[in-house]
Every structure is written in structure tokens, then in C-alpha cells.
Design a protein around this motif. Structure first.
Motif, short mmCIF file in Angstrom:
data_model
loop_
_atom_site.label_atom_id
_atom_site.label_comp_id
_atom_site.label_asym_id
_atom_site.label_seq_id
_atom_site.Cartn_x
_atom_site.Cartn_y
_atom_site.Cartn_z
N MET A 1 0.84 -1.21 0.00
CA MET A 1 0.00 0.00 0.00
C MET A 1 0.88 1.26 0.00
O MET A 1 0.76 2.12 -0.84
N THR A 2 1.78 1.38 0.98
CA THR A 2 2.73 2.48 0.97
C THR A 2 4.11 1.94 1.28
O THR A 2 4.25 1.07 2.13
N LYS A 3 5.09 2.50 0.57
CA LYS A 3 6.45 2.04 0.81
C LYS A 3 6.98 2.72 2.07
O LYS A 3 6.70 3.89 2.31
N PRO A 4 7.75 1.99 2.88
CA PRO A 4 8.36 2.66 4.02
C PRO A 4 9.51 3.56 3.55
O PRO A 4 9.88 3.52 2.39
N MET A 5 10.06 4.33 4.47
CA MET A 5 11.18 5.20 4.12
C MET A 5 12.41 4.34 3.83
O MET A 5 12.59 3.28 4.43
N ASN A 14 10.29 8.79 11.60
CA ASN A 14 8.90 8.70 11.18
C ASN A 14 8.11 7.78 12.11
O ASN A 14 6.93 8.01 12.38
N ALA A 17 7.67 9.81 15.46
CA ALA A 17 7.02 11.13 15.40
C ALA A 17 5.61 11.19 15.99
O ALA A 17 5.28 12.17 16.67
N PRO A 18 4.74 10.20 15.75
CA PRO A 18 3.38 10.36 16.26
C PRO A 18 3.32 10.55 17.77
O PRO A 18 2.46 11.28 18.27
N SER A 19 4.22 9.91 18.50
CA SER A 19 4.13 10.04 19.95
C SER A 19 5.14 11.03 20.50
O SER A 19 5.21 11.24 21.71
N LEU B 362 -3.67 8.55 -0.63
CA LEU B 362 -4.32 7.28 -0.29
C LEU B 362 -5.81 7.48 -0.10
O LEU B 362 -6.24 8.55 0.34
N ASN B 366 -7.74 3.04 2.63
CA ASN B 366 -6.34 2.63 2.74
C ASN B 366 -5.61 3.36 3.86
O ASN B 366 -4.75 2.80 4.52
N LYS B 369 -6.48 1.73 7.04
CA LYS B 369 -5.75 0.46 7.18
C LYS B 369 -4.30 0.71 7.57
O LYS B 369 -3.73 -0.02 8.38
N LYS B 370 -3.73 1.75 7.00
CA LYS B 370 -2.33 2.07 7.30
C LYS B 370 -2.20 2.45 8.78
O LYS B 370 -1.29 2.01 9.47
N GLU B 457 -0.79 7.16 15.67
CA GLU B 457 -0.09 7.47 14.43
C GLU B 457 -0.26 8.96 14.10
O GLU B 457 -1.24 9.58 14.51
N VAL B 509 4.51 8.27 2.32
CA VAL B 509 5.10 8.39 3.66
C VAL B 509 6.11 9.53 3.69
O VAL B 509 6.13 10.36 4.61
#
Lengths: 329, 677
Positions: A1-5, A14, A17-19, B362, B366, B369-370, B457, B509
Motif C-alpha cells: 500500500m505504501t512504501k516505508p522510508m 517517522n 514522530a506520532p508520539s 491514499l 487505505n 488500514k495504514k 499514528e 510516507v
């Protein structure tokens, strides 16, 4: 779905960062410092800074410890070549010029103070205390055309030199005063010998001692020397405050992250020294807080001082340093 | 070209770039919307920092027109609209703001009060010199091609005759006596400007007496110059003179000796505009806060009137997305984006769309889900009173479609018996009731924000739509976002070979990292502007409040509470609050809009939202949907006070009804008589 860094440091930031709202800022600060300072080699051939940083973060297992190490990086006091050049200029135009002005009695209302000052500087012998002080750089940056070809380091002089010969040289060259320079003084143990040697010359020539950077402990011991020898003056360019060190016990106004680093330094010490057990270690770098338990955060482009935290500069089979230190450089 | 260089590194492309770069980078998208700039009549071009004012005004410069011709590119202004000669002044660059940094004192009188006159005089001379300069440039460059197109004739005799006639006019009070040709006229103009500069910088003892005794009236010599050039057949009657005045807001920022002079200098320029002189038209470029309060005309009791004396082109209004449409900004941004990349990727086919590099982002499903990762059930919060079948249904739904599960969880929490029954009458038929188009659309971003929060997140902003929304119609914000994304991408590509000249497709990302950094940067830079520290504290307060309220609104009843609304009548009664909010809007930190009220009183209301680029920093949705928070002016006053957002400590007026933001649907149990204050 999304590639990591792709980049392992970016990927870590990354993830955190959220916390941790401030961690992105710290990342940007480190990237900035990497461009401006950290890319200067500390010695010899080493992987580039960001690679070293990533390997260094991988020394510890938990994300919390990694983050603590990460937070420490922008708080390291890194002094590059340009910063030293600036310190050379500050010492010459500040500490040295003021001291000489006082010595020869220059006043604000004088008509030609510069000429008298120039003449006085011509009779001032500016030497390093140890061989780590880049004395030729000091002369070059300040455009000093000296009539003295000899600029010995006084630590060597005190070991191998002859008092008679030095006195004879001072007389022959009409030297009125001495300035002793040192790039960085942590405890002062080593340089005190050289200063005492100079102070005890029978001619009692006026001496100015200028550390470009000095730690609090050394400052205390120099105050004692200053009282003992009235013809000696100490005038550091930058006096480092106690609060910017990570000491083994908490002190008022220390960095907010100091308690976490203190724990980390103690808990990871065995790893740092490559110990697999109580009697198994490769080399002990003076204890978890470095030489004299100073807990320094200073890194110089030329080398990392031994009183800086070993987690920063020491390498062993279980620990990769961030700024590798070479002993006795 | 090294593609490790960030093509968006240079944020501003205004005065600093040369005409050749201008031709490459200027996006003509706004020209059609701002045609008033190229028609007779005075125009105020206002907009926040980076809205494109200087670029548009740049089109009036002869150098730019020549650069287009040299590059064989079509000049963006066509036909009748292109018949003009532009001349102008950049108030920051020309030295005019130095008036006031040194007092002007003569034997007879303290001339401090005459400073505005000197200011106007310098202005006249600068503009007249620039008009001559423009005519010469258009006539000399490219062998006079553009001058011929415009019908400008500058044979030596005619030009010199015009110079003599101009010099002889009364408006100069004899300063140009003895002028015989254009070169001597230019020399005399230059001498006067240099004398002023030398005096203001303390290089001259005093202003020479021949200047002191020949001060001109603002605007008149400029009009006379245009008239003389027309009368002598140099400039045809159908070619207009447009006078640019850029960086007008700087007049409000004078300090020291000049601190009280800014308003007077504005009045002087107002005087030139207020002459309603058809011979020349003025174009003023100003940030929003620069053109607001001072409309008086110097040494008269009159003021400028919009529509009669000038028109306003509000670039911010033009570019911000309207509620009913996406507006012109997306196409404008696409064009700017493509032009920025052109030099860096010579082998690519242009135009390049934003979507080519940043993708579409996205889908909500999606994204959910991420955020949910491997533990999707944490995105829903179960109420103890809910029956087990409903709980099982939600958990199963979360495993497969966490976004839908979050909507389902909110549905029975909403008002209405029918909605509550869903937990007992579980349906498996899609679309589910909570998938109704509008209900779902209005809550999509609130749901995603809550899912991200519940999963620990950070919200993941990416793709062309997010980038356009976050830019809020401001091209500088857009370029800044691109710059930060590109920086993050370059950092992420450390040690990886970048294929030469191939346009990257930057993954979501990495985009999210760059967008967050751009947002944090914009938040930090609020403090740079005047009063910015106070405003920053206020935004921290309301941004955090918006986040908290929207995050804790588990029923998702208020998806529009990332903004607030006030009755206009109430606002006009509180000047301090009105001023505070106006400032915030004028500095671009808040966006405002009138809106249709849903309350019974049908009172006119206005709503405010944070600058969209701050949304990632405060973790709030960027979309403006449903109703904003309905508050009263006391609530806003209290926020300002609680945030310590005013240096004077804006007092909270006593009003016992305003402890909580008002909800006008809520009846008061024990009404309290309103105090008169």
C-alpha cells in the motif's frame, strides 16, 4: 500500500514522530548540523556522519533509548575548524589585547593606542601549553608577524627544557611577557605542571594563560594557581557552565534530557567497554561519565576529549562510537 | 543539472530574479483574473505574503516585456490590454523610507512637519525618471521593436522638444531651468534623487536650497510628464501610463524618528491616487494589513473611496477555494509546479502535473488500514451498554475495513432513535446506513483523524488533493510544501543512486514527513511578523482546542468544529476582538468567510479557520464542512485572554453566560439578565 522510508534514520524518526512531537525538529536540527559541522572528520577515515549516527543508535535496543541518544546529538558542543579560528580571533582581540592594555597602561583617551599596543605585542611571546594547541593557526588567523621563530609547547619545555636557557632567551629577545594558549582544558591536571613551571621561572615574568574553552573543574584549580602566583592571570575565552554537563548526580538547571541520559550512560557502560561480564572488558575509558567523571558533551573536529561521555566517543566490540576518539592525539 | 538540488529551494521569485528567469517561471494563470491591472484606473493589488503580487506587478516593467520578446515567448498580456508603459517604485529598495531617519531643520522652521512633502517630492522625481527610463528601454532594446508595436516614437528632436516643454512646466517651480534636451533632464532628475539620498545618509550637511525651494506636489509632475509625451507625439493617446508602487505595507513598519510618519506617507500616496487623473493610473501592491485603515488624503478632509478612486484586486479571495468550487488555484499550482521543474529535468515531457510526482494520495479506506496496522480493533471504542452481536459486528468490520468500522461506531451515538436501533437490527447489506454519501463525506476526515489518534499514528497527508487543500490558495505555501517534501525525499534517498533526469514519484510516507515539516515551519514563522508572538499563542490555544474537541467527539456530530463562527453584529461591538481577528486574517494566519447561518434568527455571521497549512501541525482536518463552532464574542475574548495572546492583557468582560462556547440550540435553565457593559 505504501512504501516505508528508505533511509534508516528517516524511518526511525517517522516511527517515533506520532508520539513525540519534537522529534522531527530534532531530526532537522541534526541534518542542519551535519551539513554545517558534523561532516568534518574527527580523525582519519570514518564512515560519514549519518552512517555513524545510525550505527550508533543501533547500539541500544529500545526505541526509548534510541530516542534519548538521538536527542543528545544536537546538544553536543561540536567545535569545528572555523569555530576554532573564531576562538583564536576572540582570544587575540579580547583576552590578550585587554591584558596587554592593562599591562602597559593604555587609556581610552590616548591618541595612538594602536601603535603602543602593537609594540607591546611585538615583545610578547605567545606559546602553546600543549602540542594540541594549533599555534601556527593562531598566528596565521590573527596575522601576527612575530620576531620569535621558537614557539615551544610548555608541557614539553617543563619536561625537557632548561630554566637557564629559557631565562637567557627571554633576556636576549627582550621579551616582556608571555601568553600561554590552550585549545581545551578539562581538569587542568596536565597543563598545571606547565603553568607552574612557567610561573616559577626566577625572572617572574608576567604570564597570561588563555584557555579557549575550559571546564568548571579546571577553572577552580586555576583560581588556586592564580592566588599562589600573583604574576599569573587566567582569562578563558569560553567558560563552560556546569549545567551543560551530564554529571553522575542531578544538578539544578541541567538539561531536561539529562536524567534519561544519566541512566543510559550507566546502564550501557558494560556494552560501551565491550564487557561480556564483570571481569571481561577491552578497555575502560575512565568510567561511564568519562575522565574525572566530567560528563562532557564536547566534540572537537580534531579529536574528542577524554572527559566527554564515553558513549559518544568510545568503540568496542559491542559499541560503535559516534565521534571516534583517538587516544593521545 | 544536479537533481539532488531542491527545485523549490528558492521560495520567492520576485525582485531577486532576472527578467530571463521571470519569463520561465511566471505563470500566466492569474492574468485573466486580474485584467483590471492592465486597464486604466487605479488598482490596489492586495494579498498575503507570497500571493504573487510582485510577480503580477512585474509584468508592468519594460525589462520583463523585453525579456519575453527576446525569448520569443508570447507576452502574457494581449491586445488592447498590452498598450501601456509601466514605471514604478519599490518602496523598500529605492531609499524613500529613509525620509525621517534624519530630521530636516532649516534656520526658519523645523521642517519635520514637511517631511511628507519631501517624501512626495522624492516619489515624483523617482517616477518621472523611471517613465523616461521605460520609454528609452522600449525604444532602444530589440532595435525598438516593442516601441514600434506600441506606436512610441522617440526621434531625437521630438524627444528633446518634449523634454524642454516638460522642464518648462510650472509644476517644477523652476527647478529645470536651462534644460535643453533629454540627457540634461535626466541628469537633473538624477542629481535631485542623489542629493536626497546623500542628505538622508548624513553625507550632506543640508538639503540644497534649490531643492528646498522647489518641492513639488505629489502626482502632478507625473501626470504632466505623461501629458507632455503624448502632446509631442512620443506616446500615442491609446497607450496608458501605469505607475507601480510595490511593498506599500512597508509604510506601516517605519520605526524610530519615522514611526509616526507611515500614516502620513500613506496619505501622500493617497493624494496622488485621489486626484482621479486620467493621464496616469496607479497600481499599488500591498499585503493585506498594509491597505486597511489609512484612506485619508494628505492635508485634506477627504478620504479615498473604493470603486470611485480605486479598485481592489484581492488575490487571496481570488485563489482560495470557494465552497461551491475548487477555483483556479489547482490549475495555477500545476503550472507553477511544472515551470519550477523544467530546468531540472530537461529530458522530461512538460507540462508535468503535481499528480505525476505526488500521486493522488491514499483513499480513506487505505489510510485507515495504514493507521490501524496489525491491530485494527484498537480503532473502535466499545460502549459497555452495546449488545455483543453489535460489538462482534464492529470488531469484524474493523478487521476488514477499519474506516467503515469507525463510521459504524459513530452512527448509533448520533441523535435519533432510528440510528440507535442499528445496534439491535444489524444489517449485512451494503451500503450500510453510515455509508450514506453526504453523512460519510462530511465525516471522512474527522474519522481518519480519530483513527490515527487512537492508533498513535501521525496523520498521513499526501497526494495532490491534500497538497492543494493545505496550500489554502497561497502559492508560497504550495511551494513551501513542495520544498519540504523534496527535502525529505532527498534525505530519504541518501546513499541511493538517483536516476539521472528521471522525474521521481515520491511515496506518500515521505510526502507526509515533508508536509508535517512544512506545517511546523509555518507555525514557527507566525512569530516573525508584528504581533506574531501573541497570535501564535492564540493559535496554539485554539488549534489544540479544535483537536481535542474533534478527537473526543466520538459521535462525530461536529465535523466542522475546526473553525468558529460569530455574529457580525456582535463582532462589530467589540473593537479589540475584531481588530485581533482582522490582524490574524490580514497576516494570513486565519482565513475568514461570511456564512449562512442555520439558526432561527438568520443573523449574519462570519466564520474563521486556521490557515490550512497549520492543520498537520495541530492534527486537525483541513476540510471545512458542516457548521463551525457557534460562539459569542466573549468566548473569543476569553480564548485570547486564556492564551495570553495580547500584550495589553485583553480583559475578559464579565458575562456569566460565556463560560462555555455558546450553543444556541441549548435553552438556558435560569436566564440571567444581560449586564450593560
Amino acid at each position: 500500500m505504501t512504501k516505508p522510508m528508505n533511509d534508516p534514520i528517516e524511518a526511525k524518526v517517522n516511527k517515533w514522530a506520532p508520539s513525540d512531537i519534537g522529534i522531527s525538529d530534532i531530526n532537522l536540527q541534526i541534518r542542519y548540523l551535519e551539513g554545517k559541522l558534523f561532516s568534518e572528520p574527527t580523525k582519519g577515515v570514518h564512515p560519514d556522519f549519518l552512517e555513524r549516527l545510525n550505527t550508533w543508535l543501533e547500539n541500544v535496543d529500545s526505541d526509548e533509548d534510541k530516542k534519548n541518544l538521538f536527542r543528545l546529538v544536537p546538544n553536543l558542543f561540536f567545535i569545528g575548524r572555523d569555530e576554532f579560528d573564531t576562538l583564536f580571533m576572540a582570544a587575540y582581540n579580547g583576552q590578550i589585547a585587554r591584558w596587554i592594555s592593562d599591562q602597559i597602561g593604555i587609556y581610552f583617551d590616548e591618541e595612538t593606542p594602536e601603535e603602543r599596543l602593537k609594540a607591546a605585542i611585538a615583545n610578547t611571546w605567545i606559546c602553546p601549553i600543549t602540542d594540541s594547541m594549533r599555534i601556527n593557526g593562531f598566528y596565521h588567523v590573527n596575522n601576527i608577524h612575530s620576531r620569535f621563530n621558537e614557539r615551544p609547547d610548555w608541557l614539553s619545555l617543563c619536561k625537557f627544557g632548561s630554566v637557564e636557557k629559557i631565562e637567557k632567551y627571554l633576556k636576549k629577545k627582550n621579551i616582556d611577557r608571555i601568553v600561554l594558549l590552550e585549545d581545551f582544558i578539562s581538569s587542568g591536571t596536565q597543563v598545571s605542571k606547565a603553568i607552574k613551571f612557567a610561573a616559577e621561572l626566577p625572572c617572574k615574568i608576567p604570564i597570561l594563560v588563555v584557555p579557549l574553552l575550559i571546564c568548571p573543574k579546571a577553572l577552580e584549580s586555576f583560581k588556586v594557581l592564580e592566588c599562589a602566583y600573583k604574576h599569573i592571570t587566567f582569562s578563558p575565552v569560553i567558560s563552560l557552565a556546569t549545567e551543560i554537563f551530564i554529571l553522575d548526580t542531578s544538578i539544578p538547571n541541567e538539561y531536561a534530557f539529562a536524567p534519561a541520559i544519566r541512566d543510559l550512560v550507566v546502564n550501557s557502560y558494560n556494552k560501551v567497554v565491550g564487557s561480556a561480564g564483570p571481569h571481561d572488558y577491552e578497555e575502560r575509558p575512565y568510567g561511564p561519565f568519562g575522565f574525572g567523571s566530567t560528563g562532557g558533551l564536547i566534540v572537537m573536529y580534531s579529536n574528542c576529549p577524554n572527559n566527554t561521555l564515553p558513549i559518544v566517543h568510545h568503540s568496542s566490540r559491542y559499541w560503535n562510537s559516534l565521534f571516534p576518539r583517538s587516544t593521545r592525539i | 543539472m544536479d537533481i539532488r538540488i531542491n527545485p523549490f529551494h528558492e521560495l520567492y521569485v520576485t525582485e531577486t530574479i532576472g527578467p530571463d528567469r521571470f519569463v520561465k517561471l511566471f505563470s500566466p494563470f492569474l492574468v485573466e483574473q486580474t485584467l483590471a491591472l492592465f486597464q486604466p484606473g487605479n488598482v490596489i493589488l492586495k494579498g498575503v505574503q507570497g500571493s504573487g503580487k510582485s510577480m503580477l506587478l512585474g509584468l508592468l516593467k519594460p525589462e520583463i516585456r523585453i525579456a519575453y520578446a527576446k525569448a520569443n515567448e508570447d507576452f502574457p498580456i494581449k491586445g488592447e490590454f498590452s498598450k501601456f508603459i509601466g514605471a514604478g517604485i519599490n518602496l523598500t529598495m529605492c531609499g524613500i523610507l529613509d525620509f525621517g531617519q534624519r530630521p530636516i531643520i532649516t534656520e526658519k522652521t523645523d521642517e519635520k512637519e514637511h517631511l511628507p512633502i519631501y517624501f512626495g517630492d522624492f516619489f515624483n522625481y523617482w517616477i518621472v525618471a523611471d517613465i523616461i527610463n521605460s520609454i528609452e528601454k522600449l525604444s532602444n532594446e530589440l532595435d525598438g521593436k516593442i516601441a514600434r508595436e506600441l506606436g512610441i516614437i522617440t526621434d531625437k528632436t521630438r524627444f528633446n522638444e518634449a523634454a524642454i516643454a516638460l522642464a518648462a512646466d510650472d509644476c517644477w517651480f523652476g527647478y529645470f531651468e536651462g534644460i535643453k534636451d533629454i540627457p540634461s533632464l535626466k541628469q537633473r532628475l538624477f542629481e535631485r534623487i542623489t542629493s536626497y539620498r546623500a542628505f538622508l545618509n548624513y553625507n550632506k550637511e543640508e538639503i540644497p536650497s534649490d531643492i528646498r525651494q522647489t518641492k513639488t506636489s505629489v502626482g502632478i509632475p507625473i501626470s504632466i510628464t505623461a501629458q507632455k509625451f503624448r502632446e509631442h507625439g512620443i506616446v500615442p493617446k491609446d497607450v496608458n501610463f501605469y505607475i507601480r508602487i510595490d511593498q506599500f505595507e512597508q509604510l506601516g513598519r517605519l520605526e524610530g524618528l519615522s514611526s509616526n510618519l507611515g500614516p502620513l506617507y500613506k496619505q501622500v500616496i493617497n493624494k496622488a491616487i485621489g486626484r482621479r487623473d486620467s493621464r496616469v493610473s496607479y497600481r499599488i501592491g500591498s499585503r493585506r494589513y498594509g491597505w486597511r485603515d489609512e484612506l485619508r488624503i494628505y492635508s485634506t478632509d477627504s478620504s479615498l473611496e473604493e470603486s470611485r478612486d480605486y479598485k481592489i484586486i484581492d488575490l487571496d479571495e481570488l485563489l482560495r477555494r470557494q465552497e461551491s468550487s475548487r477555483g483556479i488555484f489547482p490549475a495555477f499550482a500545476d503550472d507553477v509546479f511544472s515551470r519550477r521543474l523544467m530546468d531540472f529535468f530537461p529530458h522530461e515531457k512538460f507540462p508535468i502535473k503535481i499528480k505525476n510526482v505526488f500521486g493522488s494520495g491514499l483513499t480513506p479506506s487505505n489510510l485507515a488500514k495504514k493507521y490501524a496496522g496489525t491491530s485494527p480493533r484498537r480503532i473502535i471504542q466499545i460502549e459497555s451498554s452495546w449488545p455483543k452481536p453489535w460489538v462482534d459486528f464492529l470488531n469484524n468490520l474493523a478487521d476488514n475495513d477499519p474506516f467503515c468500522a469507525r463510521l459504524a461506531e459513530a452512527w448509533p451515538r448520533q441523535l435519533g432513535k432510528e440510528k440507535k436501533e442499528v445496534i439491535f437490527k444489524i444489517t449485512q447489506d451494503r451500503p450500510f446506513p453510515w455509508e450514506k454519501q453526504y453523512w460519510k463525506k462530511e465525516r471522512t476526515y474527522q474519522a481518519l483523524m480519530q483513527i490515527a489518534g487512537r492508533c498513535g499514528e501521525r496523520m498521513l497527508w499526501s497526494g495532490v488533493d491534500d497538497i492543494i487543500s493545505l496550500s489554502g490558495g497561497n502559492i508560497l505555501a504550495f511551494i513551501s510544501i513542495c520544498q519540504h517534501i523534496w527535502d525529505a525525499w532527498l534525505r530519504d534517498m541518501r546513499g541511493i543512486e538517483i536516476q539521472n533526469y528521471k522525474m521521481p514519484e515520491i511515496n506518500p510516507v515521505t510526502q507526509a514527513v515533508g508536509i508535517y515539516e512544512a506545517s511546523a515551519h509555518w507555525y514557527e514563522k507566525i512569530a516573525i511578523e508584528a504581533g506574531g508572538n501573541e497570535r501564535k499563542r492564540f493559535f496554539e490555544y485554539i488549534g489544540t482546542m479544535f483537536h481535542k474537541r474533534m478527537y473526543e467527539d466520538s459521535a462525530m456530530s461536529n465535523p466542522g468544529h475546526n473553525g468558529f463562527s460569530l455574529k457580525e453584529s456582535e463582532l462589530s461591538s467589540d473593537n479589540e476582538v475584531r481588530r485581533f481577528l482582522d490582524d490574524a486574517v490580514d497576516f494570513g494566519d486565519l482565513h475568514d468567510a461570511p456564512h449562512t447561518t442555520k439558526t432561527k434568527d438568520k443573523a449574519k455571521r462570519k466564520k474563521w479557520y486556521l490557515n490550512p497549512i497549520l492543520s498537520p501541525y495541530f492534527r486537525i482536518p483541513v476540510i471545512h464542512t458542516k457548521e463551525p463552532m457557534y460562539v459569542n464574542v466573549q468566548d473569543v475574548r476569553k480564548w485570547i485572554s486564556d492564551a495570553n495572546a495580547t500584550t495589553e492583557g485583553l480583559p475578559v468582560k464579565s458575562n456569566t453566560q460565556s463560560k462555555k462556547p455558546s450553543n444556541e440550540k441549548q435553552l438556558i435553565l435560569f436566564p440571567i439578565k444581560k449586564n450593560k457593559d
